[in-house]
Motif scaffolding. Sequence first.
Motif, PDB file in Angstrom:
ATOM      1  N   SER A   1      41.542  54.824  28.689  1.00  0.00           N
ATOM      2  CA  SER A   1      40.848  54.283  29.763  1.00  0.00           C
ATOM      3  C   SER A   1      41.402  53.379  29.830  1.00  0.00           C
ATOM      4  N   LEU A   2      41.339  52.254  30.346  1.00  0.00           N
ATOM      5  CA  LEU A   2      41.544  50.906  31.150  1.00  0.00           C
ATOM      6  C   LEU A   2      40.897  50.142  30.644  1.00  0.00           C
ATOM      7  N   ARG A   3      39.966  49.985  30.720  1.00  0.00           N
ATOM      8  CA  ARG A   3      39.000  48.964  30.821  1.00  0.00           C
ATOM      9  C   ARG A   3      39.108  48.687  28.631  1.00  0.00           C
ATOM     10  N   PRO A   4      38.623  49.877  27.953  1.00  0.00           N
ATOM     11  CA  PRO A   4      38.978  48.767  26.337  1.00  0.00           C
ATOM     12  C   PRO A   4      40.921  48.607  25.994  1.00  0.00           C
ATOM     13  N   ALA A   5      41.550  49.823  26.582  1.00  0.00           N
ATOM     14  CA  ALA A   5      42.940  49.857  26.883  1.00  0.00           C
ATOM     15  C   ALA A   5      43.477  47.994  26.838  1.00  0.00           C
TER      16      ALA A   5
ATOM     17  N   CYS B   1      38.731  37.766  27.365  1.00  0.00           N
ATOM     18  CA  CYS B   1      39.879  37.477  26.474  1.00  0.00           C
ATOM     19  C   CYS B   1      40.648  35.937  26.749  1.00  0.00           C
ATOM     20  N   GLY B   2      40.183  35.324  27.702  1.00  0.00           N
ATOM     21  CA  GLY B   2      40.915  34.363  27.746  1.00  0.00           C
ATOM     22  C   GLY B   2      42.242  33.745  28.633  1.00  0.00           C
ATOM     23  N   VAL B   3      41.981  34.951  28.935  1.00  0.00           N
ATOM     24  CA  VAL B   3      43.391  35.256  29.913  1.00  0.00           C
ATOM     25  C   VAL B   3      43.841  34.802  31.355  1.00  0.00           C
ATOM     26  N   GLN B   4      44.516  34.113  31.711  1.00  0.00           N
ATOM     27  CA  GLN B   4      43.822  33.868  33.278  1.00  0.00           C
ATOM     28  C   GLN B   4      44.680  35.532  34.450  1.00  0.00           C
ATOM     29  N   LEU B   5      43.608  35.443  35.282  1.00  0.00           N
ATOM     30  CA  LEU B   5      44.374  36.273  36.404  1.00  0.00           C
ATOM     31  C   LEU B   5      45.011  35.749  37.652  1.00  0.00           C
ATOM     32  N   ILE B   6      46.034  35.969  37.873  1.00  0.00           N
ATOM     33  CA  ILE B   6      46.342  35.898  39.419  1.00  0.00           C
ATOM     34  C   ILE B   6      46.299  37.307  39.661  1.00  0.00           C
ATOM     35  N   GLU B   7      45.587  37.666  40.716  1.00  0.00           N
ATOM     36  CA  GLU B   7      45.199  38.175  41.560  1.00  0.00           C
ATOM     37  C   GLU B   7      46.077  38.072  43.487  1.00  0.00           C
ATOM     38  N   LEU B   8      47.171  38.438  43.467  1.00  0.00           N
ATOM     39  CA  LEU B   8      47.975  38.706  44.602  1.00  0.00           C
ATOM     40  C   LEU B   8      47.024  39.105  45.876  1.00  0.00           C
ATOM     41  N   HIS B   9      48.272  38.963  46.984  1.00  0.00           N
ATOM     42  CA  HIS B   9      47.369  39.079  48.171  1.00  0.00           C
ATOM     43  C   HIS B   9      48.487  38.756  48.858  1.00  0.00           C
ATOM     44  N   ASP B  10      48.660  40.009  50.065  1.00  0.00           N
ATOM     45  CA  ASP B  10      49.152  39.946  50.956  1.00  0.00           C
ATOM     46  C   ASP B  10      50.325  39.872  50.869  1.00  0.00           C
ATOM     47  N   ILE B  11      51.167  41.216  50.038  1.00  0.00           N
ATOM     48  CA  ILE B  11      52.319  41.252  49.267  1.00  0.00           C
ATOM     49  C   ILE B  11      52.577  42.323  50.576  1.00  0.00           C
ATOM     50  N   GLU B  12      54.072  42.185  51.160  1.00  0.00           N
ATOM     51  CA  GLU B  12      54.672  43.468  52.280  1.00  0.00           C
ATOM     52  C   GLU B  12      55.496  43.487  50.747  1.00  0.00           C
ATOM     53  N   LYS B  13      55.695  45.366  51.644  1.00  0.00           N
ATOM     54  CA  LYS B  13      56.399  46.306  50.287  1.00  0.00           C
ATOM     55  C   LYS B  13      56.582  47.269  51.590  1.00  0.00           C
TER      56      LYS B  13
ATOM     57  N   PHE C   1      52.229  42.593  33.639  1.00  0.00           N
ATOM     58  CA  PHE C   1      52.422  42.908  35.924  1.00  0.00           C
ATOM     59  C   PHE C   1      51.930  44.479  35.751  1.00  0.00           C
ATOM     60  N   GLY C   2      50.868  45.135  35.230  1.00  0.00           N
ATOM     61  CA  GLY C   2      50.396  45.939  35.112  1.00  0.00           C
ATOM     62  C   GLY C   2      48.719  46.415  36.203  1.00  0.00           C
ATOM     63  N   GLY C   3      48.428  47.512  36.136  1.00  0.00           N
ATOM     64  CA  GLY C   3      47.524  48.365  36.454  1.00  0.00           C
ATOM     65  C   GLY C   3      47.050  48.765  38.087  1.00  0.00           C
TER      66      GLY C   3
ATOM     67  N   LEU D   1      44.284  47.498  45.552  1.00  0.00           N
ATOM     68  CA  LEU D   1      43.800  47.769  44.732  1.00  0.00           C
ATOM     69  C   LEU D   1      42.671  48.502  44.484  1.00  0.00           C
ATOM     70  N   ASP D   2      42.104  49.394  43.987  1.00  0.00           N
ATOM     71  CA  ASP D   2      40.523  49.618  44.048  1.00  0.00           C
ATOM     72  C   ASP D   2      40.252  48.992  43.581  1.00  0.00           C
ATOM     73  N   GLU D   3      38.892  48.690  43.807  1.00  0.00           N
ATOM     74  CA  GLU D   3      37.833  47.348  43.599  1.00  0.00           C
ATOM     75  C   GLU D   3      37.429  47.430  42.364  1.00  0.00           C
ATOM     76  N   GLY D   4      36.846  48.759  42.000  1.00  0.00           N
ATOM     77  CA  GLY D   4      37.025  49.178  40.289  1.00  0.00           C
ATOM     78  C   GLY D   4      38.110  48.691  39.260  1.00  0.00           C
ATOM     79  N   VAL D   5      39.044  48.760  40.468  1.00  0.00           N
ATOM     80  CA  VAL D   5      40.274  48.458  38.678  1.00  0.00           C
ATOM     81  C   VAL D   5      40.115  46.713  38.551  1.00  0.00           C
ATOM     82  N   ASN D   6      40.306  46.014  39.752  1.00  0.00           N
ATOM     83  CA  ASN D   6      39.916  44.494  40.186  1.00  0.00           C
ATOM     84  C   ASN D   6      38.727  43.987  39.559  1.00  0.00           C
ATOM     85  N   ALA D   7      37.864  44.559  39.659  1.00  0.00           N
ATOM     86  CA  ALA D   7      36.702  44.044  38.321  1.00  0.00           C
ATOM     87  C   ALA D   7      36.891  44.028  37.006  1.00  0.00           C
ATOM     88  N   SER D   8      37.522  45.597  36.795  1.00  0.00           N
ATOM     89  CA  SER D   8      37.485  45.562  36.197  1.00  0.00           C
ATOM     90  C   SER D   8      39.036  44.101  34.965  1.00  0.00           C
TER      91      SER D   8
END
Length: 220
Positions: free
Chosen positions: A142-146, A186-198, A115-117, A171-178
Motif C-alpha cells: 500500500s502507498l502510505r506505509p511504502a 518524515c520531515g521531507v520537503q514535498l514539491i507539488e507540481l502544477h500546470d505541467i503540459e503533457k 519523483f514518483g506516485g 493526480l487523485d486527491e487521495g494520493v496528494n493528501a497521502s
Amino acid sequence: MRKIISIALAVAMIVSVANAQTKKVSILGDSYSTFKGANPDGYAPFYPDANNDVKEISQTWWSLYNEAMGYTLEVNDSWGGTTICNSGYFHMNTANSSFNSRLWKLGNPDIIFVFGGTNDAWAKAPLGEYKYSKISKEDCKSLRPALAYMLNSLKSIYPKAKIYTILNSELDEGVNASFRKVCKHCGVQLIELHDIEKQNGHPSVNGMKAICDQLLEAIR
C-alpha cells in the motif's frame, strides 16, 4: 597581515562556490525521469517517444535543473511504469521494480529527488493506513506505509543528502493528501507540481521547463 587574511577569505569563498557548483544529484523515479541511455540497463525508459517532443537529454527536467544550478548527475535510477509501493497495474506484485527495491542504488549524492506516485495513482494502488514504524512487506503493498518506509530508509542510507519529493500534477486527491501527510511526518520537503503540459501522458518540452522552474522556485 590584513592582506593575508583577505587572500584567505577570497580563497575560502572560491572553494565554497566551487563546492556548491559541484553538488551531485541522484534521482529515484519513474518514466517522467527516464531517458534512453541515462538509466540502468534493463530499465524501461519512456523518452524519447514518437508522440512527445522531448528528444534530447538536455530537454529533461533534471538536465535543465542541473544546468541551472551547476550540479552534476550522480545516478538516475528511474524506471518507467514503476510504483512506490509493491502493487502495480492489474494488481501485479512489483517488489522487484518498485522504488523501495532500488533505494540502495543512488551512489553518493548530495541531493536526492524522489519523483514518483504517478503510477501508484494511475494503477489505483491501495492507499493503506498511515504507518511509520515496524512496516512489513505486506504493508508495503500500500502507498502510505511504502512511502513512509522509502523516505525513512533514504534518510538512514544517505544521512548527508538533502531529500526532496516531487509530486505530479493532476493526480487523485487521495494520493496528494497521502503525500502531504507522510512527507510532513518524515520531515521531507514535498514539491507539488502544477500546470505541467503533457504529451502522451508525459511532460513535453514546455512541461519539462515548467518542472525545472517550479523546482528552482521551491528550493531556495
